[in-house]
Design a protein around this motif. Structure first.
Motif, PDB file in Angstrom:
ATOM      1  N   LEU A  18      10.187   3.710   9.827  1.00  0.00           N
ATOM      2  CA  LEU A  18       9.885   3.530   8.400  1.00  0.00           C
ATOM      3  C   LEU A  18      10.676   4.502   7.538  1.00  0.00           C
ATOM      4  CD1 LEU A  18       6.003   3.057   8.543  1.00  0.00           C
ATOM      5  CD2 LEU A  18       7.754   1.287   8.340  1.00  0.00           C
ATOM      6  N   ASP A  19      10.933   5.693   8.068  1.00  0.00           N
ATOM      7  CA  ASP A  19      11.717   6.683   7.311  1.00  0.00           C
ATOM      8  C   ASP A  19      13.094   6.128   6.937  1.00  0.00           C
ATOM      9  OD1 ASP A  19       9.665   8.492   7.464  1.00  0.00           O
ATOM     10  OD2 ASP A  19      10.518   9.629   9.143  1.00  0.00           O
ATOM     11  N   ALA A  35       2.792   6.839  -1.602  1.00  0.00           N
ATOM     12  CA  ALA A  35       1.651   6.843  -0.674  1.00  0.00           C
ATOM     13  C   ALA A  35       2.126   7.075   0.756  1.00  0.00           C
ATOM     14  CB  ALA A  35       0.887   5.528  -0.779  1.00  0.00           C
ATOM     15  N   TYR A  36       3.276   6.501   1.096  1.00  0.00           N
ATOM     16  CA  TYR A  36       3.819   6.714   2.440  1.00  0.00           C
ATOM     17  C   TYR A  36       4.214   8.177   2.630  1.00  0.00           C
ATOM     18  CZ  TYR A  36       6.920   6.684   6.434  1.00  0.00           C
ATOM     19  OH  TYR A  36       7.507   6.978   7.644  1.00  0.00           O
ATOM     20  N   ALA A  59      -0.214   1.406  10.415  1.00  0.00           N
ATOM     21  CA  ALA A  59      -0.059  -0.044  10.548  1.00  0.00           C
ATOM     22  C   ALA A  59      -0.014  -0.708   9.180  1.00  0.00           C
ATOM     23  CB  ALA A  59      -1.197  -0.618  11.385  1.00  0.00           C
ATOM     24  N   TYR A  60      -0.859  -0.234   8.247  1.00  0.00           N
ATOM     25  CA  TYR A  60      -0.814  -0.767   6.887  1.00  0.00           C
ATOM     26  C   TYR A  60       0.553  -0.509   6.257  1.00  0.00           C
ATOM     27  CZ  TYR A  60      -5.944  -1.172   7.012  1.00  0.00           C
ATOM     28  OH  TYR A  60      -7.232  -1.504   7.323  1.00  0.00           O
ATOM     29  N   ALA A  61       1.091   0.694   6.486  1.00  0.00           N
ATOM     30  CA  ALA A  61       2.400   1.040   5.923  1.00  0.00           C
ATOM     31  C   ALA A  61       3.481   0.124   6.478  1.00  0.00           C
ATOM     32  CB  ALA A  61       2.725   2.499   6.221  1.00  0.00           C
ATOM     33  N   SER A 282      -1.005   5.206  -5.899  1.00  0.00           N
ATOM     34  CA  SER A 282      -1.248   4.308  -4.779  1.00  0.00           C
ATOM     35  C   SER A 282      -2.571   3.592  -4.939  1.00  0.00           C
ATOM     36  CB  SER A 282      -1.264   5.112  -3.478  1.00  0.00           C
ATOM     37  OG  SER A 282      -2.417   5.917  -3.414  1.00  0.00           O
ATOM     38  N   TRP A 283      -2.753   2.540  -4.141  1.00  0.00           N
ATOM     39  CA  TRP A 283      -3.990   1.760  -4.243  1.00  0.00           C
ATOM     40  C   TRP A 283      -5.203   2.588  -3.860  1.00  0.00           C
ATOM     41  CZ3 TRP A 283      -7.231   0.656  -0.129  1.00  0.00           C
ATOM     42  CH2 TRP A 283      -6.741   0.916   1.140  1.00  0.00           C
ATOM     43  N   MET A 284      -5.012   3.560  -2.956  1.00  0.00           N
ATOM     44  CA  MET A 284      -6.140   4.399  -2.569  1.00  0.00           C
ATOM     45  C   MET A 284      -6.597   5.261  -3.745  1.00  0.00           C
ATOM     46  SD  MET A 284      -7.268   3.914   0.469  1.00  0.00           S
ATOM     47  CE  MET A 284      -8.078   5.444   0.920  1.00  0.00           C
TER      48      MET A 284
END
Length: 470
Positions: A18-19, A35-36, A59-61, A282-284
């Motif tokens: 992902l990075d 957020a990531y 997993a969400y990321a 972020s959504w959180m």
């Protein structure tokens, strides 16, 4: 050795994958990328890699990145199966409809996914009740969005949620969410199951689903040739239909608007892009802020409802004392004037073998033969019981909010009035008052309130006649 062969089962390897795409991800979704970054910082804490909650967030990321940029984590990666399965679930979620929607997040747009995950977190943490009207309404609106009825015409702005991830020139459309690999057409809630890694799919799996529901898309390549000649008329008619549908949608929104999570469903029903140009937090973080405001509003409504219950209990008690349907209440009051302990002393002895056994017999006879009096007593009992439950809930709310003192002060007058009056009304059990029918915790609140009001009245009006105001 190829890069795929070098993959390991270490979650750090997924994060490194992902990075490598974060620069592009940050351009298109800075809020999600931020957020990531926080998730990546958390990954450096000791022993966090084995934490199920952390792995689920990774997993969400993965799902969120692939929704925007396309396949990122290779299909053959050792953790692909785990990431796919975790992304389709929320740990501890038992609400079946929301769980079914979680399994469909791979094919939805980011705002819809955020709303579903936020709702799931609220339910799991016990901050929302799925049976509450607001929450049930939200769940139903999200369900209708995720699982449209066969033949249902999507509202304007919804068709692009499941549409092709390419623009008119055939290039990837970066403003739309791309489906994750290994996912098929969405089943209904009762048929939905976890995504199966490795499952083959078409270039546009959502197109197949739409064709099953409404027939081939009119803008498909095989249909365009028949439309060219009538393009202007067709487009005008389509625009008219879309404007009419949008107007109907706006009317629907006005009807259902009214609080709680319903605003999330309203937002989803509007025309939204999968990634805003300049997304905020972020959504959180948004969920946390929304949750705080939601809980404050719900707490206030709950306290107001308890106040209404208290006032109803006070009215029922006053009605019994001031407009009794039986002379027995006057007889009890007269006996209290000659008893050292007042009416409380009379009630304690209104039982078989007690000093006021005759009053007890008259009281029982009146309840059995005088329907109006029995109704008055039943009304008092039910009102006190309802207020007692509400009062305990209000006390718990005050403690949770760190405002116990304010809540207690808010109910002092009602508590004092009920405590003083209910102590002079016969209860369900012989030799007891209506106050003693309430729970020990509520009785303690009443006693404290009576004492507080009495002390206040004494300071304001010193003298032997000082007593709580009715």
């Amino acid at each position: 050795m190829s890069e795929a062969q070098q993959k390991t089962g270490d979650i750090e390897d997924v994060l490194k994958t992902l990075d490598r795409v974060q620069s592009e991800y940050r351009k298109q979704a800075p809020g999600q990328a931020a957020a990531y970054d926080r998730l990546r910082q958390e990954s450096r804490e000791p022993d966090v890699h084995n934490d199920p909650g952390f792995r689920t967030r990774v997993a969400y990321a993965v799902q969120d990145v692939e929704r925007l940029l396309g396949p990122t984590l290779e299909k053959e990666h050792p953790l692909r199966t785990e990431m796919t399965e975790r992304a389709a679930h929320y740990p501890g979620l038992n609400e079946p409809v929301v769980a079914a929607m979680m399994r469909e997040t791979h094919r939805l747009q980011q705002p819809e996914v955020n709303a579903i995950r936020t709702l799931a977190s609220e339910l799991v943490e016990g901050r929302q009740d799925p049976d509450h009207p607001d929450i049930a309404h939200t769940i139903e609106n999200l369900r209708a969005t995720v699982f449209p009825e066969p033949g249902h015409q999507p509202a304007p702005g919804h068709d692009h949620a499941a549409g092709s991830a390419h623009d008119e020139k055939g290039q990837p459309d970066k403003t739309r969410g791309m489906a994750s690999p290994g996912e098929g057409a969405p089943p209904g809630p009762e048929q939905s199951a976890s995504s199966q890694p490795g499952q083959t799919h078409t270039t546009d799996p959502q197109k197949d689903f739409r064709e099953k529901q409404t027939g081939p898309a009119k803008d498909a390549p095989e249909s365009r040739s028949t439309m060219d000649g009538n393009g202007t008329k067709e487009n005008a008619a389509a625009n008219t239909r879309e404007m009419n549908a949008a107007a109907r949608d706006q009317e629907d929104v006005k009807v259902i608007r009214g609080g709680g999570f319903a605003r999330l469903a309203e937002a989803i029903a509007s025309r939204i892009d999968s990634q805003p140009a300049n997304p905020a937090s972020s959504w959180m973080e948004k969920a946390a802020d929304f949750s705080t405001r939601l809980h404050n509003a719900r707490d206030e409504k709950s306290l107001e409802a308890t106040e209404r219950l208290g006032k109803q209990a006070v009215e029922a008690l006053r009605d019994l004392r001031e407009r009794p349907a039986s002379s027995i209440m006057a007889a009890i009051s007269d006996a209290g004037k000659g008893d050292p302990d007042g009416v409380a002393g009379v009630l304690s002895e209104m039982k078989a073998g007690g000093r006021y056994a005759d009053l007890h017999s008259q009281f029982v006879t009146e309840k059995q033969n005088n329907q109006a009096f029995a109704a008055q007593l039943e009304n008092v009992t039910s009102r006190l019981e309802a207020y007692g439950k509400g009062r305990e809930a209000a006390e718990a709310t005050g403690q949770r909010m760190g405002m116990s003192g304010s809540v207690t002060q808010r109910f002092t007058q009602i508590d004092a009035e009920i405590g003083r009056t209910a102590a002079e009304v016969p209860g369900k059990k012989e030799g007891a008052s209506a106050l003693e029918d309430m729970s020990e915790k509520v009785r303690e609140m009443m006693h404290k309130a009576v004492t507080a009001v009495t002390d206040f009245m004494t300071r304001m009006n010193p003298g032997p006649t000082a007593s709580p105001a009715p």
